[in-house]
Each structure stands twice: as C-alpha cells, then as structure tokens.
Design an enzyme around this catalytic site. Structure first.
Site, mmCIF file in Angstrom:
data_model
loop_
_atom_site.group_PDB
_atom_site.id
_atom_site.type_symbol
_atom_site.label_atom_id
_atom_site.label_comp_id
_atom_site.label_asym_id
_atom_site.label_seq_id
_atom_site.Cartn_x
_atom_site.Cartn_y
_atom_site.Cartn_z
ATOM 1 N N CYS A 1 -25.063 23.320 37.832
ATOM 2 C CA CYS A 1 -25.958 23.960 38.800
ATOM 3 C C CYS A 1 -25.374 25.295 39.266
ATOM 4 O O CYS A 1 -25.341 26.234 38.481
ATOM 5 C CB CYS A 1 -26.283 23.001 39.939
ATOM 6 S SG CYS A 1 -27.898 23.341 40.648
ATOM 7 N N HIS B 1 -28.187 18.266 37.107
ATOM 8 C CA HIS B 1 -27.012 17.498 37.538
ATOM 9 C C HIS B 1 -26.858 16.249 36.663
ATOM 10 O O HIS B 1 -27.366 15.190 37.018
ATOM 11 C CB HIS B 1 -27.172 17.061 38.998
ATOM 12 C CG HIS B 1 -27.110 18.174 39.974
ATOM 13 N ND1 HIS B 1 -25.959 18.519 40.637
ATOM 14 C CD2 HIS B 1 -28.063 19.039 40.391
ATOM 15 C CE1 HIS B 1 -26.203 19.548 41.444
ATOM 16 N NE2 HIS B 1 -27.470 19.877 41.314
ATOM 17 N N GLU C 1 -24.434 14.432 36.421
ATOM 18 C CA GLU C 1 -23.585 13.429 37.076
ATOM 19 C C GLU C 1 -24.374 12.336 37.783
ATOM 20 O O GLU C 1 -23.837 11.273 38.056
ATOM 21 C CB GLU C 1 -22.614 14.107 38.062
ATOM 22 C CG GLU C 1 -23.237 14.659 39.340
ATOM 23 C CD GLU C 1 -23.747 16.095 39.217
ATOM 24 O OE1 GLU C 1 -24.037 16.536 38.092
ATOM 25 O OE2 GLU C 1 -23.868 16.759 40.273
#
Ligand code: GLN
Length: 530
Positions: free
Chosen positions: A382, A508, A510
């Site tokens: 990001c 993202h 993650e």
C-alpha cells in the site's frame, strides 16, 4: 433448522491475555471435529469502528472482504479458522448506539424512553444472534472485548446474562483470566482470578469454563483450588501457558480436552476425533526450521500490534519455506541516505509498510531506493508500494519533485494521486476504498509466479492510487504494472523485473494469509530471499 450453541468468551484481571487467540483456537478445535462455526467480537469502545483509531491505541485495523475496518482479533479468527469474517463479525458500542439513536430519530420507539436496558442491550442481543441468520452454524463464538470490571463493558455483559438465561442449555461462558507469578514469594497467585469471577457473579454471570493464563505451568492442585472457589467443575479449568507460538494454542487446548469439555457442557457427545493433522504438520514444520531469514519492517511504528497481520504472514510464509523468520523494526523516521546501508545491509529482505501521513515518508523512499539499487528482495504494501513508485520516479525518471498527492498536494509530478471517487470526501470513517477487489496479473510477472494464476482477489484500504497518466513512462523506464483491476484499470501491482524480487502492491495481502493457506505473495517473497 437447528439451534446453534453460543459460546461467549470474556476476560478478566488484565487485558492482552489473548482472548482472541483462545476464541480462535476453540473455533479451530470445533472445526477439527467437523462442526460448522462462526466467530465474532464485540468491542466496548465508542468509536463506530476501529478505522479511525491510531495503531498506538488499538493495533492494526483489520479489513474484512466486504470492506469493513475491524478489530485485529478478526485477523486471528481468520488465520486460525480459515473463515472469511464480515463487517457483521465486529460490533462496537458506537455502532450499537448509532443504530439505536437512528431508530429513535425515526420514531421506532413509539414515544418510549430509550434506555441502556432494554434498548441498548436488546440491540446487542440482536446482533449477537444475528450471525446465525442463515441457521448454518453449529456454534457461534462471541468474544467480548475489554476486561470484566470495565464500566463500558457492562451493557455487553448484561446482554450475555440475558442470553444465557434465555438460551439455557444452548449458551455457555468461557472466562479467561491471568494467574501472576510473584517472584519474591516464588508463587503463582489465584486471588485475582477469584476476584474476577466474583465480579462476573455480581453481574449475574457464572462462568462455565475457566482458562487460566500464566507464564508457567499451574499444577493440578492450583487449578482444582480455582475450580472449587469459583463454582466451576474441575475438568472445566484449563491452563494457557506462554508458548513459543500462538499457533500451538489449539493443540494445547485439545490436550486438556477443552473441546470435549465444552461439548459435554452442551450435553453433546463428541463427534469423531479431532482432526488437527494439517495443523500439527504446520507446527512440526515450523519447529523443524532452524535456519533464519532476517526481514526488516520499514514503517512508522516499532510496535508488534501495528503490523500484526504482516508479522503473522511472514512467520507463516517462513514456515512454508522451512525457515524461521527474524524481524527487525526499522522506524522510517530514523532512516537517512547516510545510515540506510548500516540499517538494511544485513537484511535478507525488506517490507515497506502501509501507512498514512508524511511522518517518516522520506525514510521509506530512501529504503526503497537502497533496496532497488542493491537488489534486496522487497515487498511494498500500500503506502509502501506508493513510495516505491515515488522513488522510481525521482531516481530513474528524474522527476525530483515526484510524490504522492497525500504528502505534496501541489507537486507537478503527483505519480500517486487521489482516486477520483475520493475527491471531496470529508468524512474519515469508512470512506476509503475498502475490501476485496479483483486483480488481473500479467503473464510472466513475479506476482503471477507467486499466485500461480492470473486472477486474484485481495483486500484494500486506501484513498490514493498510481496515476495512470504516467504509466507508459514508468513501463518504458523499467517499472512494470503487473496487476490491474479488470473493472477500473487501477494499477494494483508494480514490479522492477530487472531486480531479483522488487514488488509493490496497492492491496494488503497480509489480511488473507492463514495457517493452512498462507499468502502466496509472502511465500514467494520469502522464497526470493533464500
Ligand atoms: N495513505 C495511502 C492511501 O491512502 C496508503 C494507505 C495504506 O497504506 N493503507 O492511499
């Protein structure tokens, strides 16, 4: 249609005991017996959601696929259970009051005085039951944030009390407390637990199961004592000792029969045996890995919770590469062209972290420059990706004033610009581009190699984007746009193919990595460092 069983999880004595991990572990254990579960968290703070909270206050903000900014415990739920949570899985006091006040303004209460009991508690109860709208779950696990004794938690505990009364055999309460070790006395102390249970009892709530968190083994005698002082059956007291990894918790809970104890409390006979095979394989592989991979997290914070999902994804990805991950927080504010070599040269790989605002931003750009020019495997996430773009524009394209419009509103080279639909957005809460969007990956790119397919979906949380107008200049100069949103054309991934592995993603990744299904991008990133 069968009535699901409701398991409430509260915490006492202290915060940060790992209620979320216990709730998630319980979910995993029940799944291991073939039950269908869902899991949610109620947070007593007044913010409508944690989207506006800074990471020092509340750690990372976790984004669900349907685009809600939620508590980081939902990340644990997903990593442990592989369930995709939604906005409905995280409810705050603010959200409850907002709904009730809107109803009041509409006149829904027909002239009655609107009160905490029953109106606020009814709204809480409604939402506690709502996740099972489709009647597809055997168990609904509900974690109550905060610590018993907090003023703001009272309406939630009152709602749990009422539901336990109404649902009778179909609800039970798991209470997690802390048993401190007093070094001077050389003893573990159960008194705080007794007080915490008393506090619950004063609110009309009797825990059915106690989980005692401690830094060392408790011994049966101590646990039996807690059982008899707290009106809990002996087999319903389990311990949760500090472990090298939270991923061992489900196994430790299984060893103490937490699942069968709970099933027994519900009057259910356990279905088959718990199949934790794949989970155990992950743990075995993790324990076998001895060789380290050293990753720097370049970000604004040197705070575990601020980058929770990134850290968990790194540790999962390392396991799947038979490595142990060592992470070092490098605060971007402290990075200068003079010291960057000292700070990063020992690293096997670098993550340039997400973030907002300009504190430490030049440090992120300096780190990106170092990594690209020294061929250090790098994953920019990001804001991290955006700064990779800015660095490339400044150094390779020669636009020394290049920046993101977020940091430099008046720059002539806003290579990262405000998204069109964000123009004029004033309200900060829940207005970013949030949630899962598709992304098409270029054939032969690092990203495609990582995912092993050309269409993926990942979650987002941003207002700024790669400025399309500059795309061809970047591509000609050696930075490729290898991930594109098929609907809007938004650039989702940039890579420098001449580097070993230099990939920046607008999304993202993650948020999507789980123990059993790690993030392909993180796995590929770690692999590239070996
Ligand atoms: N601040 C940047 C934006 O809004 C990046 C956000 C982030 O890193 N999550 O686009």
């Amino acid at each position: 249609m069968s009535q699901p069983k409701y398991i409430f999880v509260t915490g006492g004595v202290a915060s940060s005991l790992g209620k979320g991990v216990i709730a998630a572990s319980l979910g995993r254990l029940l799944q291991a017996r073939g039950y269908k579960i869902t899991i949610q968290k109620f947070d007593p703070y007044v913010n409508v959601d944690p989207g506006t909270l800074n990471p020092y206050e509340h750690g990372e903000c976790y984004v669900t696929v349907d685009g809600r900014e939620t508590d980081l415990d939902l990340g644990h739920y997903e990593r442990f259970t592989d369930i995709r949570t939604t906005g409905a899985s995280n409810v705050t006091t603010g959200r409850i009051y907002q709904t009730v006040i809107e109803k009041e303004r509409r006149g829904d209460y027909l002239g009655h005085t609107v009160q905490v009991v029953p109106h606020i508690t009814d709204e809480i109860k409604h939402r506690m039951l709502r996740l099972d709208d489709t009647s597809e779950y055997d168990f609904v696990i509900t974690e109550i944030g905060g610590t018993v004794g907090d003023i703001e938690g009272l309406p939630f505990l009152e709602a749990v009390r009422q539901l336990k009364w109404e649902l009778k055999q179909d609800a039970l309460l798991v209470h997690l407390t802390f048993v401190p070790y007093i070094a001077a006395a050389g003893e573990l102390k159960t008194k705080p637990t007794q007080h915490s249970v008393k506090e619950l009892q004063g609110l009309g709530l009797q825990p059915d199961v106690l989980v005692l968190r401690a830094d060392r083994a408790l011994g049966r005698g101590l646990m039996d004592k807690v059982a008899s002082f707290c009106n809990v059956e002996k087999e319903c007291v389990v311990q949760s000792i500090d472990l090298p990894t939270i991923y061992e918790v489900p196994v430790k809970m299984a060893e103490q029969n937490l699942d069968t104890v709970i099933l027994g409390k519900f009057g259910m006979s356990p279905r088959g045996t718990a199949d934790l095979g794949a989970w155990q394989n992950f743990l075995d592989r993790r324990h076998r890995a001895t060789e380290e991979v050293h990753i720097a997290l370049v970000g604004k914070y040197d705070l575990q919770d601020a980058y929770k999902s990134i850290l968990e994804c790194l540790s999962q990805a390392a396991t799947y590469n038979d490595r142990k991950v060592r992470t070092t927080f490098v605060q971007s504010e402290n990075i200068t062209p003079e010291n960057v070599d000292t700070l990063l040269s020992a690293m096997d790989g670098v993550i340039i972290c997400p973030g907002f605002g300009d504190r430490g931003i030049e440090g992120k750009i300096t780190a990106a420059h170092y990594c690209r020019t020294h061929d250090v495997p790098t994953l920019g996430i990001c804001l991290g990706m955006q700064m990779m773009v800015v660095e490339f524009a400044r150094d390779v394209l020669g636009w020394t004033d290049a920046h993101s419009r977020e940091m430099a509103p008046d720059t002539a080279h806003a290579v990262i610009d405000l998204m069109e639909d964000q123009v004029g957005v004033e309200c900060k809460g829940g207005t970013m581009r949030l949630g899962a969007y598709p992304c098409t990956l270029a054939q032969g790119s690092r990203a495609e190699a990582a995912y092993g397919r050309t269409l993926v979906e990942e979650r987002h949380r941003h207002r700024y984007e790669f400025a399309e107008a500059y795309r061809s200049q970047f591509e000609q100069a050696g930075m490729s746009c290898t991930g594109i949103n098929p609907d809007s054309g938004l650039v989702e991934i940039v890579e420098v193919p001449s580097c070993r592995w230099y990939v920046g993603v607008q999304f993202h990744p993650e948020y999507s990595g789980t123990v059993l299904h790690p993030s392909p991008l993180f796995v590929a990133f770690i692999r590239s460092t070996l």
